[in-house]
Scaffold this motif. Structure first.
Motif, PDB file in Angstrom:
ATOM      1  N   UNK A 161       1.324  -1.154  -0.148  1.00  0.00           N
ATOM      2  CA  UNK A 161      -0.298   0.192   0.219  1.00  0.00           C
ATOM      3  C   UNK A 161       0.748   1.184   0.205  1.00  0.00           C
ATOM      4  N   UNK A 162       2.121   1.404   0.947  1.00  0.00           N
ATOM      5  CA  UNK A 162       3.273   2.549   0.647  1.00  0.00           C
ATOM      6  C   UNK A 162       3.502   2.526  -0.573  1.00  0.00           C
ATOM      7  N   UNK A 163       3.790   1.744  -1.707  1.00  0.00           N
ATOM      8  CA  UNK A 163       3.811   1.628  -2.695  1.00  0.00           C
ATOM      9  C   UNK A 163       3.211   2.174  -3.529  1.00  0.00           C
ATOM     10  N   UNK A 164       1.316   1.895  -3.802  1.00  0.00           N
ATOM     11  CA  UNK A 164       0.695   2.193  -3.928  1.00  0.00           C
ATOM     12  C   UNK A 164       0.453   3.740  -3.893  1.00  0.00           C
ATOM     13  N   UNK A 165       0.850   4.704  -2.567  1.00  0.00           N
ATOM     14  CA  UNK A 165       0.569   5.591  -2.377  1.00  0.00           C
ATOM     15  C   UNK A 165       1.933   6.552  -3.181  1.00  0.00           C
ATOM     16  N   UNK A 166       2.830   5.987  -3.188  1.00  0.00           N
ATOM     17  CA  UNK A 166       3.983   6.729  -3.614  1.00  0.00           C
ATOM     18  C   UNK A 166       3.767   6.682  -4.672  1.00  0.00           C
ATOM     19  N   UNK A 167       3.514   5.368  -5.976  1.00  0.00           N
ATOM     20  CA  UNK A 167       2.766   5.643  -7.133  1.00  0.00           C
ATOM     21  C   UNK A 167       2.442   7.125  -7.546  1.00  0.00           C
ATOM     22  N   UNK A 168       0.414   7.206  -6.605  1.00  0.00           N
ATOM     23  CA  UNK A 168       0.155   8.511  -6.159  1.00  0.00           C
ATOM     24  C   UNK A 168       0.984  10.322  -6.202  1.00  0.00           C
ATOM     25  N   UNK A 169       2.527   9.744  -5.616  1.00  0.00           N
ATOM     26  CA  UNK A 169       3.140  11.130  -4.992  1.00  0.00           C
ATOM     27  C   UNK A 169       3.557  11.152  -6.638  1.00  0.00           C
ATOM     28  N   UNK A 198      -8.816  22.879  -2.537  1.00  0.00           N
ATOM     29  CA  UNK A 198      -9.401  21.242  -2.086  1.00  0.00           C
ATOM     30  C   UNK A 198      -8.717  20.313  -0.594  1.00  0.00           C
ATOM     31  N   UNK A 199      -7.108  20.124  -0.556  1.00  0.00           N
ATOM     32  CA  UNK A 199      -7.182  20.288   0.434  1.00  0.00           C
ATOM     33  C   UNK A 199      -7.084  20.571   1.848  1.00  0.00           C
ATOM     34  N   UNK A 200      -7.755  21.786   1.918  1.00  0.00           N
ATOM     35  CA  UNK A 200      -8.553  23.244   2.588  1.00  0.00           C
ATOM     36  C   UNK A 200      -9.705  22.238   3.660  1.00  0.00           C
ATOM     37  N   UNK A 201     -10.290  21.748   2.322  1.00  0.00           N
ATOM     38  CA  UNK A 201     -11.985  21.517   2.618  1.00  0.00           C
ATOM     39  C   UNK A 201     -11.645  19.809   3.247  1.00  0.00           C
ATOM     40  N   UNK A 202     -10.673  19.229   2.573  1.00  0.00           N
ATOM     41  CA  UNK A 202     -10.761  17.756   3.035  1.00  0.00           C
ATOM     42  C   UNK A 202     -10.327  17.755   4.921  1.00  0.00           C
ATOM     43  N   UNK A 203      -9.504  18.729   4.963  1.00  0.00           N
ATOM     44  CA  UNK A 203      -9.023  19.294   5.790  1.00  0.00           C
ATOM     45  C   UNK A 203      -9.605  18.764   7.407  1.00  0.00           C
ATOM     46  N   UNK A 204     -11.161  19.846   6.999  1.00  0.00           N
ATOM     47  CA  UNK A 204     -12.236  20.011   7.240  1.00  0.00           C
ATOM     48  C   UNK A 204     -13.579  18.605   7.802  1.00  0.00           C
ATOM     49  N   UNK A 243      -6.080  10.197   3.161  1.00  0.00           N
ATOM     50  CA  UNK A 243      -5.172   9.741   1.696  1.00  0.00           C
ATOM     51  C   UNK A 243      -5.415  10.378   0.750  1.00  0.00           C
ATOM     52  N   UNK A 244      -6.708  11.649   1.094  1.00  0.00           N
ATOM     53  CA  UNK A 244      -6.929  12.102  -0.280  1.00  0.00           C
ATOM     54  C   UNK A 244      -5.462  13.929   0.294  1.00  0.00           C
ATOM     55  N   UNK A 245      -6.039  14.105   1.312  1.00  0.00           N
ATOM     56  CA  UNK A 245      -4.981  14.953   1.649  1.00  0.00           C
ATOM     57  C   UNK A 245      -3.697  14.623   2.151  1.00  0.00           C
TER      58      UNK A 245
END
Length: 454
Positions: free
Chosen positions: A161-169, A187-193, A320-322
């Motif tokens: 799963x770390x490798x999958x997230x690394x692929x997004x990065x 979008x990150x600001x909204x996600x944090x809320x 995950x998105x944020x």
């Protein structure tokens, strides 16, 4: 206060902003000065209001109600004050003809070249790159949590799963400049809320029902464990408020920058207040001293979901998105160094001469961070040590030192002694937090295993 405000009209553009040809490739391509104060608010919020705030109930478990809330209030007040001081110092030097686009540039000019080269530069790099590794690991852990909720008998490992997230990065890392992240950071600001609201609502729901654990707010009876737990909790809170890239964020503002960072910080700390306090208080109220290092794991009790399955999936997805946005923000100092090293400022930003080395260097940077996260799933312990040596000096100590050295407030005045007191107190806390982090690493060393599936 003409010393602080600079020239009366406040409109004199800094020389560095007058022509991009004078800038190196890192400043010219990564730290583009085109943003508004609203954009700075987005960048600041993403860099501070990150999923690390979900560990605040765990910090409260070592501090108790009074010390926990007091530490949170002090952390908010001191960092808001320090970041404003840092912004004022940057504005003052810009108006004097020395616009500093990087933290190490400030240290070079104010404290001397050795401070920038051998202290501020290295610790900022460690802090920011450590944050990238930590976000990648946490992203993989959240993905694994989603997977196990959906398939309890699944056999995929954490490192996968770390490798999958690394692929997004790997994809997001190619976004060319800090300024280009402004929409992602909104979008990150909204996600944090959103995920903070989810965590708060779930904690209140579980704490109000019979599903939750028996509430116990007592502190550890072992004196040594309790004392080190307090220092560790303070390090967690300080790291949660940490930023470490205020000069780089201010560098993205279009000149004149006067007053813009203060407005951006007001946006950021409105979100900080709404998220940090709600998550920490509701999480500690619901789970007491059983609060986990990541409050989301408290919503699962030995495989039993304490809240609906869809709610857990949704909250982890938002987190995950944020995390991906936070990781990209903290990649910017690394990107700036890589761009300055390998790019040619006389060629176009999107010329083959600059695009090819950019893609290769940034991809390698993400691959290394992903590999470290996959190999060391206990990186949180190491990150606590980096935070103690990094975030506390960068965010609590150096801003007040820079201000005192730059503006030289009277030693008979309150301002000088307030700043000096902050520097001394948080220097001591940094040392004690580092000792606590080293102790925790030594305790956990027995369970360390490369690519462990934790």
């Amino acid at each position: 206060m003409e010393l602080i405000s600079g020239e009366k009209d406040g409109k004199s553009p800094p020389p560095a902003a007058a022509g991009d040809k004078e800038l190196d490739a890192g400043a010219q391509f990564v730290l583009k000065s085109r943003g508004s104060w609203v954009h700075s608010g987005y960048h600041l919020t993403t860099s501070i209001v990150a999923p690390a705030l979900l560990s605040l109930p765990f910090a409260f478990a070592s501090l108790g109600w009074t010390a926990g809330i007091l530490s949170l209030v002090i952390g908010a007040l001191v960092t808001f004050y320090s970041y404003n001081l840092l912004s004022l110092v940057l504005e003052h030097h810009a108006q004097a003809g020395h616009r500093h686009l990087r933290f190490r540039d400030m240290a070079n000019h104010i404290l001397g070249p050795k401070w920038g080269r051998y202290y501020v530069g290295p610790i900022q790099f460690l802090v920011c790159y450590g944050a990238v590794v930590g976000c990648t690991l946490l992203g993989g852990q959240c993905m694994k949590a989603v997977y196990l909720v959906s398939r309890p008998d699944g056999n995929m490992k954490l490192y996968e799963f770390v490798i999958i997230f690394g692929g997004l990065m790997l994809v997001l890392a190619q976004i060319p400049s800090f300024h280009s992240l402004r929409h992602i950071n909104l979008v990150s600001l909204v996600l944090s809320l959103v995920y903070s609201s989810c965590a708060t609502a779930a904690s209140i729901y579980i704490g109000s029902s019979s599903k939750g654990p028996r509430k116990d707010y007592s502190l550890n009876s072992n004196d040594e464990t309790r004392i080190f737990g307090i220092f560790n909790a303070m390090a967690i809170i300080a790291t949660t408020f940490g930023n470490g890239i205020i000069p780089e964020i201010q560098a993205t503002l279009a000149p004149p920058v006067k007053g813009k960072m203060f407005k951006g910080l007001c946006i950021c700390y409105a979100v900080v207040t709404a998220t940090f306090f709600s998550v920490s208080i509701s999480g500690y109220w619901a789970f007491g001293n059983q609060a986990d290092a990541l409050i989301l794991t408290n919503f699962l009790d030995n495989g039993n979901n304490l809240v609906p399955k869809w709610f857990i999936l949704m909250t982890n997805a938002f987190t995950i998105l944020q995390l991906s946005a936070v990781a990209v923000v903290y990649l910017q100092p690394t990107n700036e160094v890589l761009e300055r090293t390998f790019a040619d400022p006389t060629k176009g930003e999107f010329s083959a001469r600059n695009v090819v080395p950019r893609v290769m260097a940034r991809s390698l940077s993400v691959v290394v961070a992903t590999t470290i996260a996959a190999m060391f799933p206990f990186f949180g312990d190491i990150n606590a040590l980096i935070g103690a040596f990094g975030f506390m000096p960068l965010d609590f100590v150096l801003p007040v030192v820079f201000f005192n050295v730059t503006f030289k407030p009277s030693k008979r005045g309150l301002l000088f002694w307030l700043n000096s007191s902050i520097a001394v107190v948080f220097s001591v806390l940094a040392v004690t937090a580092a000792v606590a982090a080293v102790r925790q690493i030594s305790l956990d060393a027995k369970t360390y295993k490369l690519f462990a599936n934790v």
